[in-house]
Every structure is written in structure tokens, then in C-alpha cells.
Design an enzyme around this catalytic site. Sequence first.
Site, PDB file in Angstrom:
ATOM      1  N   SER A   1       0.926  -1.017  -0.028  1.00  0.00           N
ATOM      2  CA  SER A   1       0.082  -0.067   0.114  1.00  0.00           C
ATOM      3  C   SER A   1       0.807   1.360   0.022  1.00  0.00           C
ATOM      4  O   SER A   1       2.002   1.162   0.578  1.00  0.00           O
ATOM      5  CB  SER A   1      -0.800   0.015   1.355  1.00  0.00           C
ATOM      6  OG  SER A   1      -1.486   1.145   1.333  1.00  0.00           O
TER       7      SER A   1
ATOM      8  N   TYR B   1      -1.786  -1.486  10.183  1.00  0.00           N
ATOM      9  CA  TYR B   1      -1.995  -1.701   8.684  1.00  0.00           C
ATOM     10  C   TYR B   1      -0.682  -1.015   7.966  1.00  0.00           C
ATOM     11  O   TYR B   1      -0.517  -1.939   7.185  1.00  0.00           O
ATOM     12  CB  TYR B   1      -3.207  -0.967   8.306  1.00  0.00           C
ATOM     13  CG  TYR B   1      -3.448  -1.076   6.913  1.00  0.00           C
ATOM     14  CD1 TYR B   1      -3.891  -2.387   6.248  1.00  0.00           C
ATOM     15  CD2 TYR B   1      -3.101  -0.006   6.029  1.00  0.00           C
ATOM     16  CE1 TYR B   1      -4.263  -2.647   5.077  1.00  0.00           C
ATOM     17  CE2 TYR B   1      -3.418  -0.331   4.387  1.00  0.00           C
ATOM     18  CZ  TYR B   1      -3.877  -1.458   4.114  1.00  0.00           C
ATOM     19  OH  TYR B   1      -4.028  -1.838   2.790  1.00  0.00           O
TER      20      TYR B   1
END
Length: 281
Positions: free
Chosen positions: A149, A163
Site C-alpha cells: 500500500s 496496517y
Amino acid sequence: MGHDFSASVPGARRALVTGASAGIGAEFARQLAASGHALVLTARRADRLAALAEELKAAHGVQVDCIAADLADPHTPAALCDELTRRNLTIDVLINNAGYGVPGSLLSQPWRVHADSIQVLMTAPVELAHRLLPSMRERHYGRIVNVASLAGHVPAPAGHTLYAASKAYLIKFSQALALENRGRGVNVCALCPGFTYSEFHDVTGSRALVSQMPKWLWMQADRVVREGLAAVERGDAVYVPGRVNRTIKALNKLLPDRIALRMAARQGKKFRVADDASPAK
């Protein structure tokens, strides 16, 4: 003009896609099937896998195997690979896509919830690569895409605490693995999308927040996947799809850490669920 992934990969190749039941994972399955790949799809939702398999077989005439499994279970990667062996399914392309964000602060969730997310986001992708890589190297052909990401490249805001950390881990892992396999016919790429239209934010409970983000920050899943497949084929160890996302990454590298972190704190409130709850039991 986009890279034609199918031009360099014979139809006999087979891809394993984790988290294939929706979003970016389902789009990987669709584009790989369109280029003639046989598929092994895995996710928790067997009904969705079956529906996607029927769609792809009807549209492209490729073999599609489904294995319902939960990667939060530490035994799943080994069991999944054992099942591949039992079915005599050789994997040429590994798409480590399964993942999710845990909403709230670190202490707002019980440890088991965080442990499961670490297993899915970090441990399972590495174990699957470790188990499938030897046969790729023997055949002198393999492609591994670890879906990371943009969050792994920029300072992490409050909320969804693990995350961004897990995605930064995947990026560094991919870089090292790419270098270890250079010249062996195995390409490894960390694909680092920014905001992408999918079910991700529904699962994390942040849909209302991210819906307020400007449209130009978002990308469609088909473009993310198309660029990701082209990147791994080129041999890019890390790839950020989209000009806006690449600009964000570049600007964050130029800013002093103190300023970048302050900006992350301010912007993070717009799309991350954060709280100060006591540890859940």
C-alpha cells in the site's frame, strides 16, 4: 499503452490469488484469466469464490480451482500448499492479496484480533512465498506480487495501527526477495496502491470517512491490477500505481519527518478510525 502480460506468459501458467473473493483480488483473477492463466482462488467466502470461478470459466475457458481457507489460521499456508500438491497444481504466479485493516487504536482491540491481522498481512504472504518459491526457481520462472500500500511509504496516522506497518514490512520483504532471485527467472514486486474502489473500507468501517475524500485520490481496481502486472513483468521490485500516488510518495520523502508526521496526523482524521478505548477483553 499498457503492457500485455499475456504476451510473455503462456496460457499453461497457473496463478494462486489470495483474498480473491472481491476487490483487487477478484480483479487480479479476472485479468489473469483473460490472459490465459489457469487459476487457484482462495478466500474465506466459498460462495463468492464459486461464483467468480463460474464467471471466469465461462468467459475465458480456463481451469479454475477454489480452495476456501482462512489465512488468519497459522496452519492454513501449509495446508493450502499441501492441497495444491494433492491436486497436482503447480503455481507460477503468486498474488499475495489477502488483507484488511483493523479499525481503532491499538488498545481498542483484543490482542487476538491484532495477532490474526499480523498472520494474514505479514506471516502468510512470506510463508506462501517460502513454500512456493523453490519450484519457481527450479523451473526458472515465477512471478510474486505482494499487494502492499501507499500507506507503507508515508507516515502512519492514528488508528488502524498495524496496517501501514505491515505494508512497510511487505515492501522491504519484496525488495529483498526480488534481489535474492535476480537472474533466476523469478520477479517479485510490492504493489502499493493508494485509495482504490473496493470493499476494503466497508470491512474496516471507514466508508463514511473515506467517502469525503476527493475523487482524484481514487483509482479503479482494474487499473491498479493492470499496472501491477506490468510492473512485476518488468522486474520492478516496488511499484506505486497512479501519478497522484507517486507524487504523494515523492513529497513525503522530501519533507522532514516532523512535518510529515504532523500532516499525517491531520489528514489521517479524515479516513482512519481512531479512538482511545481501553483494551477489549
